[in-house]
Design a protein around this motif. Structure first.
Motif, PDB file in Angstrom:
ATOM      1  N   GLY A  86     -31.076   5.221 -32.966  1.00  0.00           N
ATOM      2  CA  GLY A  86     -30.766   3.918 -32.407  1.00  0.00           C
ATOM      3  C   GLY A  86     -29.560   3.221 -32.971  1.00  0.00           C
ATOM      4  N   ARG A  87     -29.024   3.692 -34.083  1.00  0.00           N
ATOM      5  CA  ARG A  87     -27.851   3.021 -34.654  1.00  0.00           C
ATOM      6  C   ARG A  87     -27.177   3.923 -35.685  1.00  0.00           C
ATOM      7  N   SER A  88     -25.909   3.650 -35.957  1.00  0.00           N
ATOM      8  CA  SER A  88     -25.158   4.374 -36.980  1.00  0.00           C
ATOM      9  C   SER A  88     -25.441   3.762 -38.347  1.00  0.00           C
ATOM     10  N   LEU A  89     -24.909   4.368 -39.398  1.00  0.00           N
ATOM     11  CA  LEU A  89     -25.130   3.873 -40.756  1.00  0.00           C
ATOM     12  C   LEU A  89     -24.557   2.468 -40.922  1.00  0.00           C
ATOM     13  N   GLY A  90     -23.323   2.273 -40.479  1.00  0.00           N
ATOM     14  CA  GLY A  90     -22.703   0.968 -40.624  1.00  0.00           C
ATOM     15  C   GLY A  90     -23.423  -0.107 -39.840  1.00  0.00           C
ATOM     16  N   ARG A  91     -23.825   0.199 -38.625  1.00  0.00           N
ATOM     17  CA  ARG A  91     -24.543  -0.775 -37.807  1.00  0.00           C
ATOM     18  C   ARG A  91     -25.927  -1.076 -38.396  1.00  0.00           C
ATOM     19  N   ALA A  92     -26.545  -0.061 -39.010  1.00  0.00           N
ATOM     20  CA  ALA A  92     -27.845  -0.288 -39.643  1.00  0.00           C
ATOM     21  C   ALA A  92     -27.709  -1.254 -40.814  1.00  0.00           C
ATOM     22  N   VAL A  93     -26.616  -1.134 -41.576  1.00  0.00           N
ATOM     23  CA  VAL A  93     -26.402  -2.025 -42.718  1.00  0.00           C
ATOM     24  C   VAL A  93     -26.292  -3.473 -42.260  1.00  0.00           C
ATOM     25  N   PHE A  94     -25.605  -3.700 -41.140  1.00  0.00           N
ATOM     26  CA  PHE A  94     -25.367  -5.065 -40.672  1.00  0.00           C
ATOM     27  C   PHE A  94     -26.383  -5.507 -39.616  1.00  0.00           C
ATOM     28  N   GLY A  95     -27.350  -4.671 -39.311  1.00  0.00           N
ATOM     29  CA  GLY A  95     -28.405  -5.068 -38.390  1.00  0.00           C
ATOM     30  C   GLY A  95     -27.930  -5.285 -36.971  1.00  0.00           C
ATOM     31  N   ILE A  96     -27.105  -4.370 -36.458  1.00  0.00           N
ATOM     32  CA  ILE A  96     -26.620  -4.463 -35.087  1.00  0.00           C
ATOM     33  C   ILE A  96     -26.770  -3.094 -34.430  1.00  0.00           C
ATOM     34  N   ALA A  97     -26.652  -3.051 -33.094  1.00  0.00           N
ATOM     35  CA  ALA A  97     -26.782  -1.800 -32.356  1.00  0.00           C
ATOM     36  C   ALA A  97     -26.131  -1.954 -30.987  1.00  0.00           C
ATOM     37  N   VAL A  98     -25.614  -0.841 -30.453  1.00  0.00           N
ATOM     38  CA  VAL A  98     -25.040  -0.823 -29.104  1.00  0.00           C
ATOM     39  C   VAL A  98     -26.174  -0.681 -28.104  1.00  0.00           C
ATOM     40  N   ARG A  99     -26.214  -1.560 -27.129  1.00  0.00           N
ATOM     41  CA  ARG A  99     -27.286  -1.558 -26.152  1.00  0.00           C
ATOM     42  C   ARG A  99     -26.731  -1.812 -24.754  1.00  0.00           C
ATOM     43  N   HIS A 100     -27.567  -1.516 -23.758  1.00  0.00           N
ATOM     44  CA  HIS A 100     -27.306  -1.976 -22.403  1.00  0.00           C
ATOM     45  C   HIS A 100     -27.518  -3.497 -22.379  1.00  0.00           C
ATOM     46  N   PRO A 101     -26.980  -4.188 -21.379  1.00  0.00           N
ATOM     47  CA  PRO A 101     -27.182  -5.642 -21.308  1.00  0.00           C
ATOM     48  C   PRO A 101     -28.646  -6.052 -21.349  1.00  0.00           C
ATOM     49  N   ASP A 102     -29.549  -5.191 -20.849  1.00  0.00           N
ATOM     50  CA  ASP A 102     -30.979  -5.549 -20.865  1.00  0.00           C
ATOM     51  C   ASP A 102     -31.651  -5.192 -22.185  1.00  0.00           C
ATOM     52  N   GLY A 103     -30.867  -4.656 -23.146  1.00  0.00           N
ATOM     53  CA  GLY A 103     -31.410  -4.330 -24.454  1.00  0.00           C
ATOM     54  C   GLY A 103     -31.895  -2.914 -24.608  1.00  0.00           C
ATOM     55  N   SER A 104     -31.833  -2.100 -23.563  1.00  0.00           N
ATOM     56  CA  SER A 104     -32.297  -0.710 -23.654  1.00  0.00           C
ATOM     57  C   SER A 104     -31.274   0.143 -24.388  1.00  0.00           C
ATOM     58  N   PRO A 105     -31.709   1.254 -25.041  1.00  0.00           N
ATOM     59  CA  PRO A 105     -30.794   2.116 -25.800  1.00  0.00           C
ATOM     60  C   PRO A 105     -29.735   2.754 -24.907  1.00  0.00           C
ATOM     61  N   VAL A 106     -28.609   3.118 -25.514  1.00  0.00           N
ATOM     62  CA  VAL A 106     -27.489   3.747 -24.818  1.00  0.00           C
ATOM     63  C   VAL A 106     -27.511   5.238 -25.110  1.00  0.00           C
ATOM     64  N   GLY A 107     -27.266   6.047 -24.088  1.00  0.00           N
ATOM     65  CA  GLY A 107     -27.296   7.496 -24.235  1.00  0.00           C
ATOM     66  C   GLY A 107     -26.064   8.046 -24.943  1.00  0.00           C
ATOM     67  N   LEU A 108     -26.142   9.316 -25.308  1.00  0.00           N
ATOM     68  CA  LEU A 108     -25.067   9.978 -26.040  1.00  0.00           C
ATOM     69  C   LEU A 108     -23.767   9.990 -25.250  1.00  0.00           C
ATOM     70  N   GLY A 109     -23.849  10.306 -23.958  1.00  0.00           N
ATOM     71  CA  GLY A 109     -22.642  10.377 -23.138  1.00  0.00           C
ATOM     72  C   GLY A 109     -21.924   9.051 -23.044  1.00  0.00           C
ATOM     73  N   ARG A 110     -22.680   7.981 -22.863  1.00  0.00           N
ATOM     74  CA  ARG A 110     -22.060   6.654 -22.763  1.00  0.00           C
ATOM     75  C   ARG A 110     -21.473   6.230 -24.113  1.00  0.00           C
ATOM     76  N   LEU A 111     -22.125   6.586 -25.214  1.00  0.00           N
ATOM     77  CA  LEU A 111     -21.577   6.281 -26.534  1.00  0.00           C
ATOM     78  C   LEU A 111     -20.228   6.982 -26.740  1.00  0.00           C
ATOM     79  N   PHE A 112     -20.172   8.236 -26.283  1.00  0.00           N
ATOM     80  CA  PHE A 112     -18.918   8.981 -26.412  1.00  0.00           C
ATOM     81  C   PHE A 112     -17.818   8.343 -25.565  1.00  0.00           C
ATOM     82  N   LEU A 113     -18.141   8.028 -24.314  1.00  0.00           N
ATOM     83  CA  LEU A 113     -17.145   7.405 -23.441  1.00  0.00           C
ATOM     84  C   LEU A 113     -16.729   6.034 -23.967  1.00  0.00           C
ATOM     85  N   ARG A 114     -17.641   5.325 -24.579  1.00  0.00           N
ATOM     86  CA  ARG A 114     -17.300   4.012 -25.142  1.00  0.00           C
ATOM     87  C   ARG A 114     -16.293   4.150 -26.263  1.00  0.00           C
TER      88      ARG A 114
END
Length: 327
Positions: A86-114
């Protein structure tokens, strides 16, 4: 027309979605520093060290391999880890995560394209990275394009700060080890080679003059001294040449190096050097029968265990040419 309209992001739907807490810009910068900038610093250090290392040598492969390994680890932390937990090391440290606008997790492909789309943030004079400061949902250009957001989430129960600190220490140790290896194997070697160049430039011509010069009145002493200036491997060849001179009737032979240059060769080391010399001299005792000599030679030098340079090979590139005195 319908297909085109379907492809356009439904901003109204996004605006009507429940507003989730957005991550602060400083938290995103901190997470990006741990996830990306730390790895870029190591990769840049390895790249610079690779340029200084001998091309294709073992040290070059060590630095290249380290850079590739760090790149793979950065990619795994940036893409695979968020997909799995659900999150990378840096995002885990700061308590944040990349999500869809509705809060659902983002897939691997979309993370790569982002991450690829972040090139747009950079190409636009870095304005895309600053866009979250005034965007209502804190989105970069990449987020707008991929329809993602960065939300505040609950920090994991395990102490990820220790893991981040360990990554920082590992990066520092890796860079320090690379610099240390570069100093020991490249910089120190180059300094030793430069010192050897200076020694040969000063000593080489005098050594060659003593090997080629002799006087009939001190022939045996001159020959013995010349032999002491050669390596064990080259000495038998010099002795054979000296014996041929004796049989031909030795008189007096004087050589002077009028021009010399230390050669840059792939075989050069701090203990092995080569030199090109233009020699001039004279042969004979009777002034009426004096002959002037010119020759060009290449000489290889090896440093012995006692620190003295000795001739390992002498090749005549231009055979001696003799002119009668006065001609």
């Amino acid at each position: 027309m319908t297909a085109v309209l379907d492809a356009i992001p439904d901003t109204a739907a996004e605006d009507s979605a429940p507003q989730l807490p957005n991550a602060s810009w400083l938290a995103r910068v901190g997470a990006f520093s741990i996830d990306v900038l730390l790895g870029i610093a190591v990769i840049a250090t390895m790249a610079l060290l690779t340029v200084s290392a001998p091309q294709g040598g073992w040290l070059w492969w060590v630095f290249t391999g380290a850079a590739v390994l760090v790149f793979v680890l950065v990619a795994a932390n940036r893409l695979v880890l968020p997909w799995l937990v659900g999150r990378s090391l840096g995002r885990a440290v700061f308590g944040i995560a990349v999500r869809h606008p509705d809060g659902s997790p983002v897939g691997l492909g979309r993370l790569f394209l982002r991450d690829v789309a972040h090139l747009l943030d950079t190409a636009a004079l870095f304005i895309g990275w600053l866009w979250p400061l005034w965007d209502r949902r804190g989105r970069t250009f990449a987020d707008l394009l991929l329809r993602t957001e960065v939300h505040r989430v609950e920090r994991p129960q395990r102490d990820v700060r220790r893991q981040a600190a360990a990554a920082l220490v590992a990066a520092a140790v890796l860079c320090a080890a690379g610099v240390g290896l570069s100093y020991l194997e490249v910089y120190r070697h180059d300094r030793a080679v430069d010192a050897a160049h200076a020694e040969i430039a000063a000593q080489g011509p005098r050594i060659v003059e003593q090997i080629l010069g002799y006087d009939v009145d001190t022939l045996q002493q001159d020959f013995a001294h010349a032999q002491s200036l050669t390596t064990d491997a080259y000495r038998p060849q010099l002795i054979a040449q000296q014996q041929a001179v004796q049989k031909a009737g030795a008189t007096k032979n004087e050589y002077y190096a009028v021009s010399s240059a230390v050669l840059r060769t792939p075989q050069e080391t701090a203990d092995h050097m080569s030199m090109l010399l233009a020699m001039q001299g004279q042969r004979g005792i009777d002034p009426k029968d004096l002959k002037f000599i010119t020759a060009t030679v290449r000489v290889d030098f090896d440093k012995s265990r006692d620190g003295q340079w000795r001739v390992a090979n002498l090749s005549v590139l231009k055979k001696p040419q003799m002119n009668q005195a006065g001609q």
